[in-house]
Scaffold this motif. Structure first.
Motif, PDB file in Angstrom:
ATOM      1  N   MET A   1       0.855  -1.181   0.000  1.00 35.48           N
ATOM      2  CA  MET A   1       0.000   0.000   0.000  1.00 35.48           C
ATOM      3  C   MET A   1       0.898   1.241   0.000  1.00 35.48           C
ATOM      4  N   THR A   2       0.639   2.139  -0.904  1.00 33.10           N
ATOM      5  CA  THR A   2       1.429   3.358  -0.962  1.00 33.10           C
ATOM      6  C   THR A   2       0.877   4.392   0.005  1.00 33.10           C
ATOM      7  N   GLN A   3       1.666   5.425   0.240  1.00 35.57           N
ATOM      8  CA  GLN A   3       1.204   6.517   1.100  1.00 35.57           C
ATOM      9  C   GLN A   3      -0.091   7.109   0.561  1.00 35.57           C
ATOM     10  N   ARG A   4      -0.220   7.200  -0.749  1.00 39.44           N
ATOM     11  CA  ARG A   4      -1.413   7.790  -1.349  1.00 39.44           C
ATOM     12  C   ARG A   4      -2.670   7.007  -0.989  1.00 39.44           C
ATOM     13  N   THR A   5      -2.593   5.715  -0.932  1.00 43.55           N
ATOM     14  CA  THR A   5      -3.794   4.926  -0.626  1.00 43.55           C
ATOM     15  C   THR A   5      -4.127   4.923   0.851  1.00 43.55           C
ATOM     16  N   ARG A   6      -3.228   5.426   1.703  1.00 40.15           N
ATOM     17  CA  ARG A   6      -3.509   5.476   3.138  1.00 40.15           C
ATOM     18  C   ARG A   6      -4.055   6.837   3.573  1.00 40.15           C
ATOM     19  N   LEU A   7      -4.429   7.691   2.660  1.00 34.88           N
ATOM     20  CA  LEU A   7      -4.804   9.056   3.004  1.00 34.88           C
ATOM     21  C   LEU A   7      -6.129   9.199   3.742  1.00 34.88           C
ATOM     22  N   LEU A   8      -6.991   8.208   3.695  1.00 34.18           N
ATOM     23  CA  LEU A   8      -8.300   8.338   4.333  1.00 34.18           C
ATOM     24  C   LEU A   8      -8.238   7.890   5.787  1.00 34.18           C
ATOM     25  N   ASP A   9      -8.427   8.821   6.689  1.00 36.12           N
ATOM     26  CA  ASP A   9      -8.477   8.527   8.114  1.00 36.12           C
ATOM     27  C   ASP A   9      -9.744   7.721   8.410  1.00 36.12           C
ATOM     28  N   PRO A  10      -9.663   6.717   9.265  1.00 31.88           N
ATOM     29  CA  PRO A  10     -10.848   5.911   9.576  1.00 31.88           C
ATOM     30  C   PRO A  10     -12.037   6.724  10.088  1.00 31.88           C
ATOM     31  N   ALA A  11     -11.796   7.767  10.836  1.00 30.27           N
ATOM     32  CA  ALA A  11     -12.904   8.593  11.331  1.00 30.27           C
ATOM     33  C   ALA A  11     -13.606   9.309  10.178  1.00 30.27           C
ATOM     34  N   VAL A  12     -12.824   9.780   9.214  1.00 27.13           N
ATOM     35  CA  VAL A  12     -13.406  10.441   8.040  1.00 27.13           C
ATOM     36  C   VAL A  12     -14.206   9.429   7.226  1.00 27.13           C
ATOM     37  N   GLY A  13     -13.608   8.265   6.994  1.00 29.38           N
ATOM     38  CA  GLY A  13     -14.306   7.218   6.253  1.00 29.38           C
ATOM     39  C   GLY A  13     -15.596   6.790   6.942  1.00 29.38           C
ATOM     40  N   GLY A  14     -15.573   6.695   8.255  1.00 26.26           N
ATOM     41  CA  GLY A  14     -16.776   6.330   9.011  1.00 26.26           C
ATOM     42  C   GLY A  14     -17.870   7.372   8.871  1.00 26.26           C
ATOM     43  N   ALA A  15     -17.482   8.642   8.940  1.00 28.95           N
ATOM     44  CA  ALA A  15     -18.468   9.722   8.785  1.00 28.95           C
ATOM     45  C   ALA A  15     -19.050   9.718   7.379  1.00 28.95           C
ATOM     46  N   MET A  16     -18.202   9.502   6.372  1.00 25.61           N
ATOM     47  CA  MET A  16     -18.694   9.448   4.996  1.00 25.61           C
ATOM     48  C   MET A  16     -19.627   8.255   4.799  1.00 25.61           C
ATOM     49  N   SER A  17     -19.285   7.125   5.368  1.00 33.50           N
ATOM     50  CA  SER A  17     -20.145   5.936   5.271  1.00 33.50           C
ATOM     51  C   SER A  17     -21.489   6.178   5.940  1.00 33.50           C
ATOM     52  N   ALA A  18     -21.464   6.849   7.080  1.00 35.08           N
ATOM     53  CA  ALA A  18     -22.720   7.139   7.787  1.00 35.08           C
ATOM     54  C   ALA A  18     -23.615   8.037   6.944  1.00 35.08           C
TER      55      ALA A  18
ATOM     56  N   GLY B   1      -8.723  10.458  -5.941  1.00 32.32           N
ATOM     57  CA  GLY B   1      -7.549  11.107  -5.373  1.00 32.32           C
ATOM     58  C   GLY B   1      -6.530  10.119  -4.828  1.00 32.32           C
ATOM     59  N   ARG B   2      -7.017   8.998  -4.355  1.00 28.44           N
ATOM     60  CA  ARG B   2      -6.141   7.953  -3.816  1.00 28.44           C
ATOM     61  C   ARG B   2      -5.724   6.952  -4.888  1.00 28.44           C
ATOM     62  N   ARG B   3      -6.296   7.072  -6.083  1.00 25.78           N
ATOM     63  CA  ARG B   3      -6.025   6.153  -7.195  1.00 25.78           C
ATOM     64  C   ARG B   3      -6.329   4.714  -6.823  1.00 25.78           C
ATOM     65  N   ILE B   4      -7.492   4.513  -6.229  1.00 28.38           N
ATOM     66  CA  ILE B   4      -7.927   3.166  -5.875  1.00 28.38           C
ATOM     67  C   ILE B   4      -8.479   2.498  -7.133  1.00 28.38           C
ATOM     68  N   PRO B   5      -7.883   1.385  -7.577  1.00 31.07           N
ATOM     69  CA  PRO B   5      -8.340   0.739  -8.824  1.00 31.07           C
ATOM     70  C   PRO B   5      -9.628  -0.053  -8.601  1.00 31.07           C
ATOM     71  N   PRO B   6     -10.351  -0.304  -9.688  1.00 27.77           N
ATOM     72  CA  PRO B   6     -11.560  -1.130  -9.578  1.00 27.77           C
ATOM     73  C   PRO B   6     -11.172  -2.564  -9.231  1.00 27.77           C
ATOM     74  N   GLY B   7     -12.158  -3.293  -8.756  1.00 26.34           N
ATOM     75  CA  GLY B   7     -11.948  -4.707  -8.506  1.00 26.34           C
ATOM     76  C   GLY B   7     -11.787  -5.073  -7.047  1.00 26.34           C
ATOM     77  N   GLY B   8     -11.690  -4.079  -6.187  1.00 22.42           N
ATOM     78  CA  GLY B   8     -11.480  -4.368  -4.768  1.00 22.42           C
ATOM     79  C   GLY B   8     -12.756  -4.598  -3.987  1.00 22.42           C
ATOM     80  N   TYR B   9     -13.910  -4.352  -4.612  1.00 23.13           N
ATOM     81  CA  TYR B   9     -15.188  -4.502  -3.911  1.00 23.13           C
ATOM     82  C   TYR B   9     -15.693  -5.922  -4.022  1.00 23.13           C
ATOM     83  N   THR B  10     -16.080  -6.508  -2.891  1.00 26.45           N
ATOM     84  CA  THR B  10     -16.751  -7.803  -2.885  1.00 26.45           C
ATOM     85  C   THR B  10     -18.008  -7.665  -2.045  1.00 26.45           C
ATOM     86  N   PRO B  11     -19.161  -8.058  -2.598  1.00 23.54           N
ATOM     87  CA  PRO B  11     -20.415  -7.926  -1.851  1.00 23.54           C
ATOM     88  C   PRO B  11     -20.434  -8.757  -0.592  1.00 23.54           C
TER      89      PRO B  11
END
Length: 158
Positions: free
Chosen positions: A1-18, A148-158
């Motif tokens: 994992m590069t620094q770029r892909t670690r940019l999302l803080d868990p608290a921010v991600g949690g708020a966005m998910s909510a 912004g994080r350059r997350i590629p497709p294919g990482g989602y699994t239902p």
């Protein structure tokens, strides 16, 4: 994992998910919610979100014809009902705020045209309209984070 892909803080991600969950639940139509998030993701060129939400849309029974023609929904009048068209027009207007005209409105960027908002208000009560706008805001946030994080497709699994 590069620094770029670690940019999302868990608290921010949690708020966005909510926000995403509350907006989808309040809209009350999971298939329409997926059409909205897919259209915004198309406009924002977010491959990760497209990959994920196309899979979710199929689980909710969105037709392949709607998914195939979503990018040209304005020309596919027989495929999308008036309510869906109003939601998609609002999605485009809220997503494309600057840099030209929204295809849905035909007017200058930088604001959501009154006619687009008023048409959506004909199809959604005040609470559902607020949730629709919240959903559009949420997916635009996710698109920007994932692109912004350059997350590629294919990482989602239902």
């Amino acid at each position: 994992m590069t620094q770029r892909t670690r940019l999302l803080d868990p608290a921010v991600g949690g708020a966005m998910s909510a926000l995403s969950k509350v907006a989808k639940k309040g809209l009350g139509d999971p298939a329409l919610a997926e059409l909205v998030v897919i259209r915004a993701s198309q406009l924002n060129h977010c491959a990760f979100c497209l990959d994920m939400h196309l899979a979710i849309a199929r689980r909710y029974g969105v037709s392949e014809k709607q998914l195939d023609l979503l990018a040209s929904w304005e020309e596919a009048e027989e495929v999308f009902d008036e309510r869906e068209r109003a939601a998609l027009a609002l999605t485009e207007a809220v997503t494309i705020l600057t840099g030209g005209t929204s295809q849905a409105s035909g007017s200058g960027g930088g604001f959501v045209p009154d006619e687009v908002y008023e048409n959506a208000a004909k199809h959604f009560d005040e609470a559902r309209l607020a949730h629709l706008i919240g959903l559009i805001v949420a997916i635009n946030n996710w698109n920007r984070v994932m692109v912004g994080r350059r997350i590629p497709p294919g990482g989602y699994t239902p």
